[in-house]
Each structure stands twice: as C-alpha cells, then as structure tokens.
Design an enzyme around this catalytic site. Structure first.
Site, PDB file in Angstrom:
ATOM      1  N   SER A  12      11.645 -30.833 -39.798  1.00 33.17           N
ATOM      2  CA  SER A  12      11.070 -31.981 -40.496  1.00 33.17           C
ATOM      3  C   SER A  12      10.123 -32.750 -39.601  1.00 33.17           C
ATOM      4  O   SER A  12      10.243 -32.744 -38.365  1.00 33.17           O
ATOM      5  CB  SER A  12      12.210 -32.905 -40.945  1.00 33.17           C
ATOM      6  OG  SER A  12      11.731 -34.160 -41.354  1.00 33.17           O
ATOM      7  N   TYR A  51      18.654 -38.368 -39.221  1.00 36.75           N
ATOM      8  CA  TYR A  51      18.154 -37.089 -39.755  1.00 36.75           C
ATOM      9  C   TYR A  51      17.178 -36.449 -38.777  1.00 36.75           C
ATOM     10  O   TYR A  51      17.286 -35.250 -38.465  1.00 36.75           O
ATOM     11  CB  TYR A  51      17.477 -37.342 -41.099  1.00 36.75           C
ATOM     12  CG  TYR A  51      16.848 -36.124 -41.725  1.00 36.75           C
ATOM     13  CD1 TYR A  51      17.626 -35.106 -42.248  1.00 36.75           C
ATOM     14  CD2 TYR A  51      15.457 -36.004 -41.833  1.00 36.75           C
ATOM     15  CE1 TYR A  51      17.049 -33.989 -42.852  1.00 36.75           C
ATOM     16  CE2 TYR A  51      14.877 -34.898 -42.424  1.00 36.75           C
ATOM     17  CZ  TYR A  51      15.673 -33.898 -42.926  1.00 36.75           C
ATOM     18  OH  TYR A  51      15.092 -32.794 -43.519  1.00 36.75           O
ATOM     19  N   LYS A  82      17.620 -32.842 -36.768  1.00 36.51           N
ATOM     20  CA  LYS A  82      16.634 -31.763 -36.849  1.00 36.51           C
ATOM     21  C   LYS A  82      16.045 -31.436 -35.478  1.00 36.51           C
ATOM     22  O   LYS A  82      15.775 -30.262 -35.171  1.00 36.51           O
ATOM     23  CB  LYS A  82      15.529 -32.138 -37.837  1.00 36.51           C
ATOM     24  CG  LYS A  82      15.967 -32.083 -39.297  1.00 36.51           C
ATOM     25  CD  LYS A  82      16.395 -30.681 -39.691  1.00 36.51           C
ATOM     26  CE  LYS A  82      16.766 -30.558 -41.142  1.00 36.51           C
ATOM     27  NZ  LYS A  82      17.196 -29.186 -41.514  1.00 36.51           N
TER      28      LYS A  82
END
Length: 345
Positions: A124, A148, A152
């Site tokens: 991402s 998040y 990642k």
C-alpha cells in the site's frame, strides 16, 4: 501452473479470478489449477476449464497457512488484509491479519524443501508517511504514520528478506488507491474517493468528507488486475534485493475527480455530492502521499491509466456496460442522468 489467490472474495481477488477463468491464463501462461481462499467462501462468477478449489480459511489461524501451501502452488497472490480504517480502529485485528497472517504464509513456504513459489504481495501507499517530497521516488524510505501502513511496511521487508534468502520469489505491489471500486463501500479510509464518483453515476447521493484540494494517487480495478498478471510471470532477476515497487497511476485532486465526473455525466451527477467534513478522515488522508515517480515499475512493464477520465471510462465499461466512444469523445452519461437534465453525450 497452479495459482492460489488468498483474499479472493475481495474486489481485486474476485476480478483476478474471473479474468483467469475467462482467459485460462495469467501473464501469458496457462493456468491448470486455481485455488481461491478467503475468510468467507469466495463466490466468483465464470467457468474455468482446469481444476478449481474454493476454500473458506483464516490465514492467521494456526496451521492454516501450512495446509494452503501443501499442494505447492506456483504463484501465490496474497491480497488478504484488514483495510486502513479498520486496521486503525482495531489494533489487534490489524496486526493479526496483516502481519501474523503474512508471516505464517512465508514461514509455511519456508518449511517445504525445494519449494520457491512466486509470491505477489499486496502492499500500500500507506507505507509512506509525511513529510515527503511532492513526487515520491522509487528509493524513498518507508515512514508509515498508521498501523495499517506499519503492518504493510513490515510485510514488504519480510518479502525482501525471504526472497534474498532464496525461500521464495517475491514481488511486492504498492497499489494506488483503486478507483472506481464497484459495489458497496468498504471500511477503508480512502473509500470516499470511489464513492463520490460511483454513487452519482448510479443516481445516488455521495458524501465528501475532505476538502477538494486533497490530492492522491489512483488506478482502476482493471489496472490492479493487470499489475498482478504481469507480476505473476515477469523476470524478477532485475529486481535484485528490493522486491517492492509503487505501481503507475494518476495523481489527481478531488476537484479534478469531480471535473472528470462533470465531463462524463454532467452537473446532475456532481449535484449529488454532499460536503460533510470529517476530521478523522481528514487527519488520516493528510498523511498520505500525493504523487509518485514510478520509473522503476514502468521499466519493468507495469502499466495504468494516464488520466482520471480514463479511470471513469473503465468503470462505465466494466461495471455499467457503457463502452467509451472510439472517436475519443467523452463517454455517454448513464440514462438516468441524461433524463435528469440535458447532458450532451
């Protein structure tokens, strides 16, 4: 070739599975076996001439990863994730799915002797965090500002390390924000980028929670599938130790999105966008990157749209059955919008 898609019930996983079923290939190579995995049993349309297995499984649970790779799939597409907004709201769940599940998969692969599959890891743009340059280069350092993004970024580093050790052949894809996503909104903080286009094109009100000056990096679902197809069979020798790349896309502001919507569907569509500032989403988006230099991915053969108008045309063609005119004119607005006001196709 045996292809396994983990996260096959999600939008990209479903479209990839349908593409493989339609063509019988991935990246130009014939697929003879297709395994589709998600926490709920994937429901993917389309036939497939080879062997197809559909499984409901949670990659983060003990023993699941080992069972999934026991048949030694040649290509593993790892799309399973808790998305940005949900990962920020539920710290334990985000780390369990996004980090523990990924490590379990890589360790299961490592445990099988003489097994080196191609692993395509869905990363991402959230691995980058402010401050950063206006156009982020390929070699920019990872400084995530969300849970998040942190999850990642760790996954990217593990992919590099396991590839360096010869335990797998990894390709990490940093997806642009995929737009326009079909169906209903998900829990991603970026969901409004699709919503302010998808809902008006379908005659529904959309909520815009941020200022129109917000700029971001986009590509269509069609491009997302194309990235994975290319990554499945590309020559990875030139990637060296750095296996993760930001994919090509379109840098656009919310205002430019809205302008493209107006060109496509007229003022009636734009009038369906309701401004409702949300401080939480505004804060999250403020830390996101806006533009990229993707020379490395382009050199490797990855491709995407070149304008936001093209992204809307892909949605009209793939999701609404309205192909763009071959003469280069703006695509025809949906009938309900043409009925609402005079919109010249």
């Amino acid at each position: 070739m045996h292809v396994m898609i983990i996260g096959a019930a999600g939008m990209i996983g479903r479209k990839l599975a349908e593409r493989i079923a339609e063509t019988g290939c991935i990246g130009g190579q014939i697929v003879c076996e297709l395994t589709l995995v998600d926490v709920v049993e994937p429901d993917v349309a389309g036939g497939f001439d080879g062997m197809r297995k559909v499984l409901a499984a949670d990659l983060s649970k003990p023993g699941v990863a080992a069972r999934l790779v026991a048949n030694r799939p040649d290509v593993i597409v790892h799309l399973a994730a808790v998305v940005s907004g949900e990962a920020e709201a539920d710290l334990e769940k985000g780390y369990r799915i996004n980090l523990d599940g990924t490590r379990a998969l890589l360790e299961a692969i490592r445990s099988i002797e003489k097994y080196v599959p191609r692993v395509i890891y869905a990363s991402s743009l959230a691995v980058f965090g402010a401050p950063f340059p206006s156009k982020i280069p390929d070699d920019y350092h990872l400084t995530p500002l969300t849970s998040y993004g942190t999850q990642k970024a760790i996954g990217e580093l593990m992919l590099n390390d396991y590839s360096r050790r010869g335990l797998l052949d990894g390709v990490g894809i940093r997806f642009p924000t995929i737009c326009i996503r079909p169906g209903v909104p998900n829990k991603a903080a970026s969901g409004f980028f699709s919503g302010i286009l998808r809902e008006p094109l379908n005659g529904k009100e959309a909520v815009l929670p941020v200022d129109e000056t917000v700029r971001h990096w986009f590509a269509s679902p069609r491009s997302a599938v194309g990235y994975i197809e290319h990554a499945a069979t590309m020559d990875t020798a030139s990637l060296g130790a750095q296996r993760n790349m930001t994919m090509p896309g379109v840098s656009a502001t919310v205002a430019e999105q809205i302008d493209a919507l107006r060109l496509t569907a007229g003022d009636a569509a734009v009038a369906l966008i309701r401004r409702a500032p949300d401080p939480d989403i505004t804060s999250i988006v403020a830390g996101w990157p806006q533009d990229f230099d993707t020379a490395r991915a382009l050199k490797m053969g990855f491709r995407a749209e070149k304008s936001f108008r093209e992204i809307i045309e892909v949605y009209l063609e793939d999701e609404m059955g309205t192909p763009a005119p071959s003469d280069g004119a703006p695509p025809q607005a949906p009938q309900h919008l043409r009925d609402a006001q005079d919109v010249t196709p």
